[in-house]
Design a protein around this motif. Structure first.
Motif, short mmCIF file in Angstrom:
data_model
loop_
_atom_site.label_atom_id
_atom_site.label_comp_id
_atom_site.label_asym_id
_atom_site.label_seq_id
_atom_site.Cartn_x
_atom_site.Cartn_y
_atom_site.Cartn_z
N VAL A 191 0.86 -1.20 0.00
CA VAL A 191 0.00 0.00 0.00
C VAL A 191 0.89 1.25 0.00
O VAL A 191 0.65 2.21 -0.74
N SER A 192 1.94 1.21 0.78
CA SER A 192 2.82 2.37 0.85
C SER A 192 3.59 2.56 -0.47
O SER A 192 3.70 3.67 -1.00
N PHE A 193 4.07 1.44 -1.08
CA PHE A 193 4.75 1.55 -2.38
C PHE A 193 3.79 2.06 -3.46
O PHE A 193 4.22 2.73 -4.40
N ALA A 194 2.49 1.73 -3.34
CA ALA A 194 1.53 2.18 -4.35
C ALA A 194 1.45 3.70 -4.40
O ALA A 194 1.36 4.30 -5.48
N GLY A 195 1.52 4.33 -3.22
CA GLY A 195 1.49 5.79 -3.18
C GLY A 195 2.72 6.37 -3.88
O GLY A 195 2.62 7.32 -4.68
N LEU A 196 3.88 5.77 -3.62
CA LEU A 196 5.12 6.27 -4.23
C LEU A 196 5.15 6.01 -5.74
O LEU A 196 5.62 6.85 -6.51
N ALA A 197 4.65 4.84 -6.15
CA ALA A 197 4.63 4.51 -7.58
C ALA A 197 3.69 5.45 -8.32
O ALA A 197 3.96 5.86 -9.46
N ALA A 198 2.59 5.82 -7.66
CA ALA A 198 1.64 6.76 -8.28
C ALA A 198 2.30 8.13 -8.44
O ALA A 198 2.17 8.77 -9.49
N GLN A 199 3.02 8.57 -7.42
CA GLN A 199 3.75 9.85 -7.49
C GLN A 199 4.74 9.84 -8.65
O GLN A 199 4.89 10.81 -9.36
N ALA A 200 5.43 8.71 -8.81
CA ALA A 200 6.46 8.60 -9.86
C ALA A 200 5.85 8.25 -11.22
O ALA A 200 6.56 8.20 -12.22
N ARG A 201 4.51 7.98 -11.23
CA ARG A 201 3.79 7.63 -12.47
C ARG A 201 4.40 6.40 -13.16
O ARG A 201 4.57 6.37 -14.39
N ILE A 202 4.74 5.37 -12.36
CA ILE A 202 5.32 4.16 -12.96
C ILE A 202 4.38 2.97 -12.76
O ILE A 202 3.45 3.02 -11.96
N VAL A 203 4.61 1.92 -13.51
CA VAL A 203 3.79 0.70 -13.41
C VAL A 203 4.11 0.00 -12.10
O VAL A 203 5.28 -0.12 -11.73
N HIS A 204 3.07 -0.45 -11.40
CA HIS A 204 3.26 -1.14 -10.12
C HIS A 204 2.62 -2.52 -10.22
O HIS A 204 1.41 -2.65 -10.30
N VAL A 205 3.45 -3.55 -10.22
CA VAL A 205 2.95 -4.94 -10.25
C VAL A 205 2.94 -5.47 -8.83
O VAL A 205 3.99 -5.54 -8.18
N ILE A 206 1.76 -5.83 -8.33
CA ILE A 206 1.63 -6.27 -6.94
C ILE A 206 1.23 -7.75 -6.88
O ILE A 206 0.13 -8.13 -7.27
#
Ligand SMILES: NC(=O)C1=CN([C@@H]2O[C@H](COP(=O)(O)OP(=O)(O)OC[C@H]3O[C@@H](n4cnc5c(N)ncnc54)[C@H](OP(=O)(O)O)[C@@H]3O)[C@@H](O)[C@H]2O)C=CC1
Ligand SMILES: O=C(O)C1=N[C@H](C(=O)O)C[C@H](O)C1
Length: 268
Positions: free
Chosen positions: A81-96
């Motif tokens: 959940v915390s990495f999702a916020g950072l990935a959204a800020q960086a506008r990158i693909v997040h595979v969970i």
């Protein structure tokens, strides 16, 4: 595609590093572990049993995400959940691939997915996602006189139950039957439980040894039983699926996607 692996020292983290290094068109640009981890400062390649890759494991995701196109995340619910916020800020693909996510975790992922391309699945393998489609079909075909039970076994170190895959297969069965899994699932039985309620979807969990991941969906009727099973023999199937998901997500719009989207299995 420039990829980061978070949870780099974990069972899946090390397999992901190896898979990224072996996949044409992908490059490892970062490896993250939490503060205090024994892996900090180590070369990610060496950590994964390869030759050095020139990428040191760090505990600071932001500068690493800033120079990446995607992040592969098999960690814990709070970390994802915390990495999702950072990935959204960086506008990158997040595979969970992390399992054990609760409703409020999904609410947070949905919020992050307004800006990020998130691909989340309890199982990244082709076999299990195909199995989910078959389970949906069989559940839709057989009526309530066939009881559905889902049995899973994993290694002794697994911390969540039922597995993410068991829940994914349970959802597929519930969709096939046009019922809500939440309202019909039975996650444990102990003592004088009474007879089984028609329409329930039962879960049974086994833990032990080094089992990578076994799942069976049993349709038990009167006088006959149909079983659909998947056996994972090697964690590389999950890692290859995760890298495929990242490559697929590269040119997609922000949103919360599944492996069925990646593999084109939604119409199954
Ligand atoms: N969807 C799929 O296809 C699959 C999903 N999984 C799921 O992936 C997850 C991980 O599994 P597995 O690799 O076996 O587990 P491990 O415990 O081996 O690995 C998890 C790693 O993540 C690290 N970690 C936890 N929190 C953070 C954080 N905040 N920052 C950085 N690193 C962190 C852990 O560090 P530490 O040890 O210090 O806590 C550990 O190294 C589980 O939820 C599992 O169910 C697994 C296989 C396939
Ligand atoms: O923790 C694991 O190991 C696995 N977790 C996933 C799950 O919870 O279903 C996928 C796979 O079965 C291995």
């Amino acid at each position: 595609m420039r990829l980061v692996v978070v949870g780099a020292a974990g069972r899946m983290g090390r397999m992901l590093i190896k898979t990224v290094a072996e996949t044409e068109g992908c490059r490892l640009v970062g490896a993250i572990e939490r503060e205090g981890s024994h892996a900090l400062g180590q070369d990610a390649g060496v950590l994964a049993g390869l030759s050095p890759l020139g990428v040191s494991v760090t505990a600071d995701p932001l500068p690493v995400f800033a120079k990446a196109d995607g992040v592969l995340d098999f960690t814990s619910p709070a970390a994802s959940v915390s990495f999702a916020g950072l990935a959204a800020q960086a506008r990158i693909v997040h595979v969970i691939g992390t399992t054990g996510l609760q409703d409020d975790d999904f609410t947070r992922l949905e919020a992050a997915a307004r800006h990020a391309r998130i691909i989340q699945s309890g199982n990244m393998s082709m076999g299990v996602n195909l199995l989910a489609g078959l389970v949906r079909k069989v559940a839709a075909t057989l009526g309530e006189d066939f009881d559905i039970e889902i049995l899973e076994m994993h290694h002794r170190m697994k911390v969540d139950a039922p597995s993410g895959t068991a829940l994914l297969l349970g959802e597929a069965a519930a969709e096939g039957r046009k019922i809500s899994l939440k309202e019909h699932s039975v996650r444990s039985r102990d003592g004088h439980t009474g007879a089984r309620n028609a329409g329930d979807i039962g879960f049974a969990t086994l833990r032990g040894g080094s089992v990578v991941g076994d799942h069976s969906v049993i349709f038990a009727g009167t006088g006959e039983r149909l079983e659909l099973s998947h056996r994972a023999e090697d964690r590389s199937i999950f890692a290859r699926g995760a890298v495929k998901a990242a490559l697929w997500g590269f040119d997609k719009k922000p949103g919360l996607y599944t492996m069925a989207d990646v593999l084109g299995l939604n119409d199954l």
